[in-house]
Design an enzyme around this catalytic site. Structure first.
Site, mmCIF file in Angstrom:
data_model
loop_
_atom_site.group_PDB
_atom_site.id
_atom_site.type_symbol
_atom_site.label_atom_id
_atom_site.label_comp_id
_atom_site.label_asym_id
_atom_site.label_seq_id
_atom_site.Cartn_x
_atom_site.Cartn_y
_atom_site.Cartn_z
ATOM 1 N N LYS A 126 -10.342 12.355 8.734
ATOM 2 C CA LYS A 126 -9.899 11.885 10.047
ATOM 3 C C LYS A 126 -9.868 13.041 11.042
ATOM 4 C CE LYS A 126 -6.715 8.261 8.403
ATOM 5 N NZ LYS A 126 -7.337 7.114 9.084
ATOM 6 N N GLU B 47 -9.494 3.541 2.154
ATOM 7 C CA GLU B 47 -8.968 3.706 0.800
ATOM 8 C C GLU B 47 -7.914 2.671 0.427
ATOM 9 O OE1 GLU B 47 -7.774 5.117 3.395
ATOM 10 O OE2 GLU B 47 -5.622 4.828 3.099
ATOM 11 N N ARG C 22 -7.711 -0.572 0.848
ATOM 12 C CA ARG C 22 -8.233 -1.782 0.199
ATOM 13 C C ARG C 22 -8.667 -1.505 -1.230
ATOM 14 N NH1 ARG C 22 -12.574 -2.210 4.958
ATOM 15 N NH2 ARG C 22 -10.790 -1.219 5.978
ATOM 16 N N ASP D 137 -12.236 6.793 3.908
ATOM 17 C CA ASP D 137 -11.036 6.516 4.715
ATOM 18 C C ASP D 137 -10.637 5.037 4.633
ATOM 19 O OD1 ASP D 137 -8.925 7.105 6.349
ATOM 20 O OD2 ASP D 137 -10.102 7.238 8.200
ATOM 21 N N ASP E 252 1.585 6.121 5.682
ATOM 22 C CA ASP E 252 0.604 5.163 5.172
ATOM 23 C C ASP E 252 1.075 4.493 3.871
ATOM 24 O OD1 ASP E 252 -1.803 3.883 5.722
ATOM 25 O OD2 ASP E 252 -3.021 5.325 4.607
ATOM 26 N N ASP F 107 -2.687 10.002 4.141
ATOM 27 C CA ASP F 107 -4.084 9.597 4.300
ATOM 28 C C ASP F 107 -4.805 10.546 5.240
ATOM 29 O OD1 ASP F 107 -6.507 8.328 4.449
ATOM 30 O OD2 ASP F 107 -5.796 6.606 5.618
ATOM 31 N N LYS G 296 0.849 -1.207 0.000
ATOM 32 C CA LYS G 296 0.000 0.000 0.000
ATOM 33 C C LYS G 296 0.882 1.253 0.000
ATOM 34 C CE LYS G 296 -3.302 2.501 3.015
ATOM 35 N NZ LYS G 296 -4.169 2.416 4.219
HETATM 36 N N1 BES Z 1 -4.283 4.115 7.037
HETATM 37 C C1 BES Z 1 -5.429 3.823 7.824
HETATM 38 C C2 BES Z 1 -5.165 2.769 8.906
HETATM 39 C C3 BES Z 1 -4.209 3.173 9.997
HETATM 40 C C4 BES Z 1 -4.659 3.758 11.145
HETATM 41 C C5 BES Z 1 -2.856 2.905 9.870
HETATM 42 C C6 BES Z 1 -3.787 4.105 12.157
HETATM 43 C C7 BES Z 1 -1.976 3.249 10.875
HETATM 44 C C8 BES Z 1 -2.439 3.844 12.014
HETATM 45 C C9 BES Z 1 -6.554 3.304 6.931
HETATM 46 O O1 BES Z 1 -6.600 3.840 5.660
HETATM 47 C C10 BES Z 1 -7.815 3.692 7.595
HETATM 48 O O2 BES Z 1 -8.085 4.848 7.677
HETATM 49 N N2 BES Z 1 -8.576 2.690 8.038
HETATM 50 C C11 BES Z 1 -9.785 2.928 8.697
HETATM 51 C C12 BES Z 1 -10.783 1.954 8.134
HETATM 52 C C13 BES Z 1 -12.216 2.242 8.517
HETATM 53 C C14 BES Z 1 -12.688 3.511 7.864
HETATM 54 C C15 BES Z 1 -13.063 1.076 8.084
HETATM 55 C C16 BES Z 1 -9.595 2.709 10.195
HETATM 56 O O3 BES Z 1 -8.792 1.843 10.566
HETATM 57 O O4 BES Z 1 -10.199 3.428 10.959
HETATM 58 ZN ZN ZN Z 2 -4.834 4.497 4.898
HETATM 59 MN MN MN Z 3 -7.690 5.623 5.563
#
Ligand code: BES
Ligand code: ZN
Ligand code: MN
Length: 500
Positions: free
Chosen positions: A279, A351, A353, A349, A290, A272, A267
Site C-alpha cells: 500500500k 488478503e 477474502r 492486498d 484491519d 495490513d 476478519k
Molecule cells: N483492509 C483493506 C480494506 C480497507 C481499506 C479497510 C481502507 C479500511 C480502510 C483490504 O485488505 C484491502 O486492501 N482491500 C483492497 C482490495 C483491492 C486490492 C481489490 C482495496 O480496498 O483497495
Molecule cells: Zn485488509
Molecule cells: Mn489489504
C-alpha cells in the site's frame, strides 16, 4: 461505571450533575423537567423565555444550583424536534450530557430516561439506549499516553424514575445496555491498539481472557493444524509475517438441544501493509484496525455469554499479519483453499477474502446453520457508501432482513448491496477456479461474490465494515478512531434468533 435505578424525584437527589431534557419549541416544560424547573424557582423556564435554552438537539445548558437543591448542577439537554425524535437520539443526547458533566468535573451523574413520556419510546428500549449512549460516549483511549487526562472519570450513573412499576423493566434494560456498550468499548480498545500490541498471538490471548471470564469454550488452531486442514488462504497470507497465524474459535452453547448454530466470522488482519502489492505509506497506520471484524466477534461472544442467550453461537476469527518478506505470497501465486477451490492471487492486498474463505469453510465444517461475517474488506465499500453505512451482502434475503433489523436497533446503519450473478464473471480466472480481485469497478461487490463461493449454500450475510469501523472525526457517542461496529448488530441478531 456503576449504574443503578432510583425511584424518586430528580431535583431531590444528591448528585454532581442531574440531567433533564427539553424538546425544541417547548416553552413550559412538563414532567421531570417541569419539576426541576419548579425546584429551581423557574430558572429553566426563564432561560427558555430569554432564548438561551432552545431545546435544539445536543444543546447543553448547565445551571448551578448553589445549594438550593441537592443536585450541584442541573443540566438541560436539547432533544431537538419532537417529530424527528429517534432511539439513536437518546444515545446521542445521553452521551452529550455525560461528556459535558465530566468536563465540569462531575463524578456522579443522575438522569431521567430521555424519550419515555412525550418522546413516545418504550421505557425499557429508551433506558437501554440511555445507558449505551452514556457508556459509549465517555469512551477514551489513553493507554499509551503518559500524561493524565485533564478530566476525571464518571463513577456512577443513576437513573431516576418516578413510576415504581417500571423498575424491573429498567433494571433489565440497564444490564443489557451496560453489557453491550462495554463490549463495544472493549472492541474499540482492541481496534485502537497499535499492531505491535495486537498481534495474532495477543488477539488469541484476548479471546482466552474473554472465554475464561464468561464461560465460553475456546479453541485456537495453530499453523500445523491449518496445514492438516489445507487452509491455503490463511496460510498463504501468513507466509510473509514472522508472527504465527491463529484461527480463534469461541463457542457459546446456549441451546444444546437445538441444531441451530449461528456462526460469526470476523476478519483478523492485525496489520495490513498490502504485502508484496504494498500500500502507499500515507495513512497506512490505519491498517492496524484491519482486525475490527475479528475484535467485534470476540467481544460479541462475550456479551452473548453474559446475556445467557438461548442460542448456539460460534465465533471464528482467522488472524494474521499481511506483510511483505522473502517468504511472502506473490501476485500470480495460486492458493488452494480448504474447500478445495483454487484461487489466483491478483493482489496480495486482497488478503481479507483469502483468510475468510478458509474460516467460512471451517465454520461450515463445524455445522453452523447461519453465517454472518464482518470484515474491513474493501476501500471500494467506503467509496460506495461514504463513512455512514456498513455494506451488507447476502445469499439469503430472510437472514439479511434480520441482520438489518438488528443493526437498526443497535444504531449501526447498514445498507444492502446487490449480488447479481453477472458480477461473478468479474472474478473468473484464466489459471484457477477464481481470482481474488475483480477490478476497481464494483470492488465491494466482487469481494462479496468471492466470499459467497465459500459460504456455499449456508444462509449467509457479509458485512463490509471498512466504511464504519474507524472514523476520522468525533461523533456524539464515539470519538475519532475505532467505533466498535458491528458489536451491537451481532448481539441483537443472536438475541433475535434465540429461543424465547
Ligand atoms: N483492509 C483493506 C480494506 C480497507 C481499506 C479497510 C481502507 C479500511 C480502510 C483490504 O485488505 C484491502 O486492501 N482491500 C483492497 C482490495 C483491492 C486490492 C481489490 C482495496 O480496498 O483497495
Ligand atoms: Zn485488509
Ligand atoms: Mn489489504
Amino acid at each position: 461505571m456503576e449504574i443503578r435505578i432510583l425511584r424518586g424525584d430528580i431535583a431531590q437527589v444528591a448528585t454532581d450533575g442531574a440531567v433533564v431534557n427539553l424538546f425544541e419549541g417547548v416553552t413550559q416544560p412538563g414532567g421531570a423537567t417541569g419539576a426541576a424547573d419548579a425546584a429551581l424557582g423557574g430558572a429553566i423556564s426563564q432561560l427558555i423565555a430569554s432564548g438561551e435554552i432552545k431545546g435544539k438537539l445536543n444543546e447543553v445548558t448547565i445551571i448551578h444550583s448553589l445549594g438550593r437543591i441537592p443536585p450541584r448542577r442541573m443540566l438541560v439537554v436539547g432533544l431537538g424536534k419532537r417529530e424527528e425524535f429517534t432511539l439513536d437520539r437518546v444515545r446521542q443526547v445521553s452521551a452529550t450530557a455525560a461528556k459535558a458533566l465530566r468536563h465540569a468535573g462531575a463524578k456522579s451523574i443522575t438522569t431521567i430516561v430521555h424519550g419515555g413520556g412525550i418522546g413516545g419510546l418504550e421505557p425499557g428500549t429508551a433506558a437501554q439506549a440511555l445507558v449505551e449512549g452514556t457508556v459509549l460516549g465517555l469512551y477514551t483511549f489513553r493507554r499509551h499516553m503518559t500524561k493524565e487526562a485533564d478530566f476525571g472519570e464518571v463513577e456512577s450513573l443513576t437513573i431516576v424514575e418516578r413510576d415504581v412499576d417500571k423498575t424491573p423493566i429498567l433494571e433489565r434494560a440497564c444490564t443489557r445496555g451496560k453489557i453491550v456498550a462495554e463490549a463495544t468499548n472493549l472492541c474499540r480498545n482492541m481496534v485502537n491498539e497499535p499492531a505491535n500490541y495486537m498481534t495474532p498471538t495477543l488477539m488469541a490471548e484476548k479471546a482466552r481472557e474473554v472465554a475464561d471470564a464468561h464461560g465460553l469454550e475456546l479453541r485456537v488452531l495453530e499453523r500445523q493444524e491449518m496445514q492438516e486442514l489445507g487452509m491455503g488462504g490463511l496460510l498463504g497470507v501468513a507466509q510473509g509475517s514472522r508472527e504465527p497465524p491463529k484461527l480463534i474459535i469461541l463457542s457459546h452453547r446456549g441451546d444444546p438441544s437445538s441444531d441451530r448454530n449461528l456462526g460469526l466470522v470476523g476478519k483478523g488482519i492485525t496489520f495490513d501493509s498490502g504485502g508484496i502489492s504494498i500500500k502507499p505509506s500515507e495513512r497506512m497506520e490505519e491498517m492496524k484496525g484491519d482486525m475490527a471484524g475479528g475484535a467485534a466477534v470476540i467481544v460479541a461472544m462475550a456479551a452473548i455469554a453474559q446475556l445467557k442467550l438461548k442460542m448456539n453461537v460460534t465465533g471464528l476469527v482467522p488472524t494474521t499479519e499481511n506483510l511483505p518478506d522473502g517468504a511472502a505470497y506473490k501476485p500470480g501465486d495460486v492458493l488452494r483453499a480448504m474447500s478445495g477451490k483454487t484461487i489466483e492471487v491478483i493482489s496480495t492486498d486482497a488478503e481479507g477474502r483469502l483468510i475468510l474463505a478458509d474460516a467460512l469453510a471451517y465454520a461450515r465444517k463445524l455445522g453452523v446453520s447461519h453465517l454472518v461475517d464482518a470484515a474491513t474488506l474493501t476501500g471500494a465499500c467506503s467509496i460506495a457508501l461514504g463513512p455512514v453505512c456498513t455494506g451488507a451482502f447476502t445469499n439469503n434475503q430472510e437472514l439479511l432482513q434480520k441482520v438489518l433489523e438488528a443493526a437498526e436497533a443497535a444504531g449501526e446503519k447498514t445498507w444492502q448491496m446487490p449480488m447479481h450473478e453477472e458480477y461473478r464473471e468479474l472474478i473468473k480466472s484464466d489459471v484457477a477456479d477464481i481470482k481474488n480481485v475483480g477490478g476497481r469497478a464494483g470492488g465491494a461487490i466482487t469481494a462479496a461474490m468471492f466470499l459467497a463461493e465459500f459460504a456455499e449454500d449456508t444462509p449467509w450475510v457479509h458485512l463490509d465494515i471498512a466504511p464504519t469501523s474507524f472514523q476520522d472525526k468525533d461523533t456524539a457517542y464515539a470519538p475519532k478512531g475505532a467505533t466498535g461496529v458491528p458489536v451491537g448488530t451481532f448481539v441483537n441478531l443472536a438475541q433475535a434468533l434465540a429461543s424465547k
